[in-house]
Design a protein around this motif. Structure first.
Motif, mmCIF file in Angstrom:
data_model
loop_
_atom_site.group_PDB
_atom_site.id
_atom_site.type_symbol
_atom_site.label_atom_id
_atom_site.label_comp_id
_atom_site.label_asym_id
_atom_site.label_seq_id
_atom_site.Cartn_x
_atom_site.Cartn_y
_atom_site.Cartn_z
ATOM 1 N N ASP A 1 24.605 3.526 -19.723
ATOM 2 C CA ASP A 1 25.929 3.664 -19.616
ATOM 3 C C ASP A 1 26.486 5.039 -18.811
ATOM 4 O O ASP A 1 27.630 5.005 -19.014
ATOM 5 N N LEU A 2 25.701 5.713 -18.243
ATOM 6 C CA LEU A 2 26.041 6.728 -17.274
ATOM 7 C C LEU A 2 25.708 6.711 -15.907
ATOM 8 O O LEU A 2 25.008 7.237 -15.303
ATOM 9 N N PRO A 3 26.389 5.378 -15.316
ATOM 10 C CA PRO A 3 26.009 5.309 -13.922
ATOM 11 C C PRO A 3 26.345 6.483 -12.884
ATOM 12 O O PRO A 3 25.422 6.403 -12.117
ATOM 13 N N LEU A 4 27.403 7.030 -13.081
ATOM 14 C CA LEU A 4 27.748 8.169 -12.302
ATOM 15 C C LEU A 4 26.754 9.206 -12.134
ATOM 16 O O LEU A 4 26.354 9.872 -11.156
ATOM 17 N N LEU A 5 26.417 9.626 -13.577
ATOM 18 C CA LEU A 5 25.505 10.902 -13.573
ATOM 19 C C LEU A 5 24.200 10.568 -12.955
ATOM 20 O O LEU A 5 23.553 11.223 -12.324
ATOM 21 N N HIS A 6 23.620 9.140 -13.128
ATOM 22 C CA HIS A 6 22.407 9.024 -12.468
ATOM 23 C C HIS A 6 22.350 8.594 -11.068
ATOM 24 O O HIS A 6 21.452 9.146 -10.484
ATOM 25 N N SER B 1 33.774 8.004 -20.530
ATOM 26 C CA SER B 1 33.626 7.940 -18.979
ATOM 27 C C SER B 1 34.285 9.200 -18.290
ATOM 28 O O SER B 1 33.816 9.629 -17.284
ATOM 29 N N HIS B 2 35.245 9.892 -19.132
ATOM 30 C CA HIS B 2 35.775 10.847 -18.589
ATOM 31 C C HIS B 2 35.159 12.336 -18.663
ATOM 32 O O HIS B 2 35.058 13.019 -17.549
ATOM 33 N N ALA B 3 34.213 12.309 -19.513
ATOM 34 C CA ALA B 3 33.087 13.337 -19.706
ATOM 35 C C ALA B 3 32.244 13.276 -18.588
ATOM 36 O O ALA B 3 31.682 14.180 -17.897
ATOM 37 N N ASN B 4 31.849 11.948 -18.262
ATOM 38 C CA ASN B 4 30.746 11.758 -17.289
ATOM 39 C C ASN B 4 31.245 12.043 -15.831
ATOM 40 O O ASN B 4 30.513 12.586 -15.135
ATOM 41 N N VAL B 5 32.622 11.638 -15.669
ATOM 42 C CA VAL B 5 33.098 11.729 -14.390
ATOM 43 C C VAL B 5 33.099 13.303 -14.009
ATOM 44 O O VAL B 5 33.078 14.175 -13.040
ATOM 45 N N LEU C 1 22.416 17.829 -15.481
ATOM 46 C CA LEU C 1 22.382 16.383 -15.788
ATOM 47 C C LEU C 1 21.336 16.048 -16.391
ATOM 48 O O LEU C 1 20.962 15.024 -16.884
ATOM 49 N N ARG C 2 20.303 16.977 -16.546
ATOM 50 C CA ARG C 2 18.854 16.846 -17.103
ATOM 51 C C ARG C 2 18.706 16.004 -18.379
ATOM 52 O O ARG C 2 18.058 15.084 -18.290
ATOM 53 N N VAL C 3 19.706 16.457 -19.198
ATOM 54 C CA VAL C 3 19.579 15.818 -20.616
ATOM 55 C C VAL C 3 20.114 14.373 -20.654
ATOM 56 O O VAL C 3 19.585 13.622 -20.996
ATOM 57 N N GLU C 4 21.068 14.290 -19.959
ATOM 58 C CA GLU C 4 21.875 13.046 -20.093
ATOM 59 C C GLU C 4 21.073 11.968 -19.282
ATOM 60 O O GLU C 4 21.165 10.704 -19.178
ATOM 61 N N THR C 5 20.248 12.255 -18.022
ATOM 62 C CA THR C 5 19.769 11.341 -17.132
ATOM 63 C C THR C 5 18.223 11.573 -17.363
ATOM 64 O O THR C 5 17.425 11.519 -16.353
#
Length: 965
Positions: free
Chosen positions: A751-756, A714-718, A740-744
């Motif tokens: 499980d990556l709401p902030l990134l999306h 979660s901290h990595a995503n933030v 953000l391209r790879v993760e989204t």
């Protein structure tokens, strides 16, 4: 320069490609044709045609342009391929195909303009026929394709596929095409081809089968007809399954490609022991001059695509599970997809039949490998099976020849996971349990034993004590890799195997506290802390907890439970009460890292309850306790939190303080703590409106470490979100999206709401509002309470740029009233300004709205926040929105002025926020036009257009205003 004219194209891939090219040109600043021509090395006329001609440009020119403008060539190449594919004949649907984009392009181009032989090769079931059929479908209408298929008949029929292909040509246009071709051929051709097409026989006496020139005339006749067919239109010959072809057909193919220069596509099955030595020799000979297109397994993403073609609506997770079993082999994937849907399949019978005939040493080997489900050395196979290693070589060679086994580096394994499943299906339960025990013992004795693998075998062997010890080892190993969810599951399994009323087991000893704390800590690391709450509650509710946990251990569990019941997740002050209980227990002991951690969490709880001064004092104590306990790395983390708390109070020295902490303590050995400090560091920089480069430098080391370990906590995503937000505010939309391209990649938030959510905002700014809408469809405030304000920000951006401001206003009222205590400093100002803009736009969309009521509602939202974002002591990121807020409020009543908007624009210019500045200058220009000051408006619009680079909807709005002036 201004935008270039666009060609008038119908909806479809070509128009989508042109739109993307023009959007890229806009983001590049609308450079002139001559400037692009100089950089790409082509004429400015060629550049102009690429942008404005209805003819599709060549890929070479397009690639140069995309690279010159800083675009992604891979993305544009995929779009160009889609645009260049011929429109399929509506009378015959195109073949559906998953993946294989590059391979399909090779086949299509060879059919269109190739010469010689293209061999599409691969194992049985790898999709050769699908690729060839899809290639033929892609050129239907532009290429005459004659298709023949070889069959594994019991009796060889010479030239059967050639005859089928020629008959296909005969049927085209009721025979007119072949009739015209025969008129261009020598007279002997029809008679020669009557050998394979009896319907072409003439009154001439039949050919003498002993005539030694018969084969030459036949070969020449086929070549002449192919040349004649190619005269009026592109022509290609497709012969499938050449590994089953008769020798005469193979000779015809070799003659066509070596002497006639015809375009031939063939398919060939590799690794098939049934193929004769003569056929393998032919393949080796012709491949020296042929183009070979090998097909391997599909990737997981391509397998997901294939499964969804078979079963629309299949989830990504279900399709990924199928890929794990099929390993991307298309035939196996197809059969597994049908099996999941309850349809009849032949896969089980096929695989079971391959192992059913094995016995003796053969069965002993495959049963070991079926249970291991991984490569083993000969020695390991022998020890697990209780055999002599020296006698295995002949057995292994036999199984290799039967394509049951495969060699993998220094080991041997079953050729496919589905074969391993077939082996396990045939084993009796007691037989399987005994083999699991043997394999577990062999694997445990190796120097590089993987604890999770060994634990799984002990579990299947039914040995709880052995399994528990290996589950603990597996949990520790997963924790070292920062694999939070995996570690938590191993700890859970160890707890399930734990003997009752025992605090410590095994040798070396493991305490129950380590197991339960491991579940809590790893769930927290994985961003799913609430999953650990039932475990913690049940442990703390045990009738005699002192027997299992000492005071420090019980305080630890209370601290975890406090974190997971914080006001982030549940309403009220339960989290604050629990952490107070933990602190009371810790205070009965000497200063400890546990007490420092509990005090730190108390500071966070106080912050969420609006008691920010109290939070700062508690964090100062926590830092002192960490120092007294001698835990410098914890002290580093606490001091970073304290600096962040100072930052939320608008303290000017917070940036200096966090950078002093980073400098004084250096990096930590713990990645989670490094991420925590980096998040606080970048938060402070964002609140202070520092440049994007400062944020990138602060985040870089921790993100590089996270990438090295391939973790997404979660901290990595933030942290990734903070970096993207800094780039977005700096007007660098493409750079932000790239991060953000790879993760989204998909549009499901997972499980990556902030990134999306951040990507959805970027997609809105790039003009991809439909994609943003699909991404946001997975978010509903209330279901993700912790991120409700982030959902609101993304939806407000979408609402104001898609002409749906009323929806944005209603959502803002719901979120800002119910979650007002969680609007973090640094985001409140932007949320209020966006809400104000949406509210004013809503009165324009719906003139019946009472503007006085709208204004009162906005003021109520403002004063209802638990801190005033526009006061002098607020963080700069909030109070910098004050001029824009005031201007929007004045726009509500039609009383906004050029000066009011200019003040807001100047604020953003000084902070280097180009898009915010452009928005305010655009609004100022609209006011100037309303008041009759056209010259002022023109100047403001030019300035706004310059600063709006990469913000597609804003740039379009500015251009529309300029056009109507």
């Amino acid at each position: 320069m201004s935008p270039l004219p666009r060609p008038d194209l119908p909806p479809g891939p070509h128009r989508d490609l042109v739109t993307a090219l023009h959007d890229l040109h806009h983001r590049d600043g609308w450079r002139s044709l001559r400037a692009l021509a100089r950089e790409t090395g082509v004429s400015h006329t060629t550049v102009s045609k690429a942008f404005s001609s209805p003819t599709l440009p060549s890929w070479g020119v397009l690639e140069l342009l995309v690279e010159a403008m800083g675009g992604d060539p891979a993305t544009f190449h995929a779009s160009w391929l889609a645009a260049s594919a011929p429109v399929a004949d509506t009378d015959a649907p195109a073949t559906a195909i998953a993946g294989r984009r590059a391979e399909l392009d090779v086949v299509r181009r060879h059919l269109e303009a190739g010469r010689g032989l293209l061999l599409v090769t691969g194992e049985a079931g790898m999709g050769k026929t699908t690729v060839v059929d899809a290639g033929c479908a892609a050129v239907r209408g532009s290429v005459l394709v004659a298709v023949g298929r070889c069959l594994p008949l019991s009796t060889e029929v010479p030239l059967l596929p050639v005859a089928e292909a020629l008959r296909h040509v005969v049927r085209v246009d009721d025979g007119q095409v072949v009739a015209a071709a025969l008129q261009r051929c020598p007279t002997y051709v029809r008679e020669a081809l009557a050998t394979v097409l009896p319907e072409w026989s003439t009154d001439a006496p039949p050919a003498d089968p002993d005539d030694r020139w018969l084969r030459q005339r036949l070969f020449s006749g086929v070549a002449e007809l192919c040349r004649a067919l190619s005269t009026e239109q592109p022509f290609a010959l497709v012969l499938e399954d050449l590994h089953w072809a008769d020798e005469l057909t193979l000779d015809v193919v070799e003659h066509l490609v070596r002497h006639a220069g015809s375009s031939v596509v063939g398919s060939w099955r590799t690794e098939d022991p049934a193929v004769s030595a003569e056929h393998r020799e032919w393949f080796s000979r012709v491949r020296r001059d042929a183009a070979v297109l090998p097909l391997g397994p599909l990737t997981e993403e391509e397998t997901v695509e294939q499964v969804r073609l078979i079963r629309p609506g299949t989830t990504t997770a279900d399709a990924a599970r199928i890929h794990a079993r099929s390993l991307g082999q298309p035939l196996f994937t197809e059969q597994l997809a049908h099996a999941d849907a309850g349809d009849p399949t032949f896969l089980g019978d096929l695989l079971d039949g391959r192992v059913a005939r094995l016995d003796g040493l053969d069965w002993a080997v495959v049963s070991v490998l079926g249970i291991a489900d991984r490569p083993l050395t000969e020695g390991e196979i022998a020890r697990a099976a209780g055999l002599e290693a020296d006698g295995l070589s002949d057995t292994l060679r036999t199984l290799l020849a039967q394509r049951i086994l495969d060699v993998d580096g220094g080991g041997v394994q079953l050729r496919h996971p589905l074969l391993a499943e077939a082996v396990r299906r045939r084993m009796m339960p007691a037989e399987a349990a005994a083999m699991h025990r043997s394999v577990a013992g062999v694997l445990a004795a190796s120097d590089d034993a993987e604890p999770a693998e060994v634990a799984r075998h002990w579990e299947d062997a039914g040995d709880a004590d052995e399994e528990r010890g290996w589950q603990v080892r597996a949990a520790r190993a997963a924790s070292e890799r920062y694999a939070g969810l995996q570690a938590a599951e191993h700890w859970r399994r160890a707890l399930a195997l734990w003997p009752p009323d025992v605090a410590e087991v095994d040798d070396p000893p493991t305490r129950r506290h380590e197991v339960v704390a491991g579940i809590a800590g790893q769930c927290d690391l994985a961003g799913r802390p609430r999953d650990a709450v039932p475990v913690l509650e049940s442990e703390l509710a045990l009738p005699d907890p002192p027997h299992l946990y000492d005071t420090a251990e019980r305080a630890d569990l209370l601290r975890y439970l406090a974190r997971f019941n914080s006001s982030q997740f549940v309403s009220g002050d339960l989290g604050l009460q629990l952490v107070e209980q933990a602190i009371a227990l810790y205070r009965t002991l000497p200063p400890s890292p546990g007490l420092a951690a509990a005090l730190t969490w108390r500071g966070s709880e106080l912050e969420w309850h609006g008691r920010r001064i109290d939070a700062t004092l508690v964090l100062a104590e926590a830092a002192q306790v960490a120092a007294e306990a001698g835990d410098r790395q914890l002290e580093r983390t606490v001091r970073a939190q304290w600096a962040w708390q100072l930052g939320t109070l608008g303290h000017l020295g917070s940036v200096d303080e966090i950078e002093r902490v980073v400098r004084e303590f250096g990096p930590d050995s713990s990645l989670p703590r490094n991420l925590t400090v980096a998040v606080r560091h970048t938060d402070i920089l964002l609140m202070a409106c520092r440049p994007a480069e400062d944020v990138l430098r602060a985040a870089g080391p921790a993100l590089e470490q996270a990438a090295r370990w391939q973790i997404t906590t979660s901290h990595a995503n933030v942290l990734m979100t903070n970096v993207a937000q800094a780039l977005r505010r700096a007007g660098r939309i493409a750079d932000a999206l790239q991060g953000l391209r790879v993760e989204t990649q998909g549009e499901e938030p997972a499980d990556l709401p902030l990134l999306h959510l951040e990507r959805a905002i970027l997609e809105v700014l790039l003009g991809h509002v439909d994609a943003a809408g699909r991404r946001l469809a997975g978010f509903e405030p209330g279901a993700h309470e912790v991120i409700d304000t982030f959902i609101l920000e993304a939806r407000l951006h979408h609402a104001v740029w898609t002409g749906c401001p009323v929806e944005g206003v209603e959502l803002a009222k719901r979120v800002l009233v119910s979650r007002h205590d969680e609007v973090a400093p640094g985001t409140a100002g932007e949320l209020l300004a966006l809400t104000a803009r949406a509210a004013v736009d809503a009165t324009i969309v719906d003139p019946t709205l009472d503007r006085q009521d709208v204004g009162r509602s906005l003021d109520e939202l403002w004063v209802g926040l638990h801190h005033d974002p526009f006061e002098g002591q607020a963080v700069l990121a909030d109070r910098s929105y004050r001029p824009q807020w005031r201007a929007e409020k004045r726009r509500l009543f039609g009383r906004d002025t050029v000066e009011a908007w200019a003040e807001a624009a100047t604020t953003w210019r000084d902070l280097d926020r180009p898009h915010d500045e452009a928005y305010c200058r655009w609004r100022a220009a609209q006011v100037a036009l309303r008041d009759g000051h056209g010259t002022v408006a023109a100047r403001l619009l030019r300035q706004a257009a310059t600063r709006a680079r990469e913000h597609v909807p804003l740039a379009q709005a500015i251009a529309a205003t300029a056009a109507s002036a």
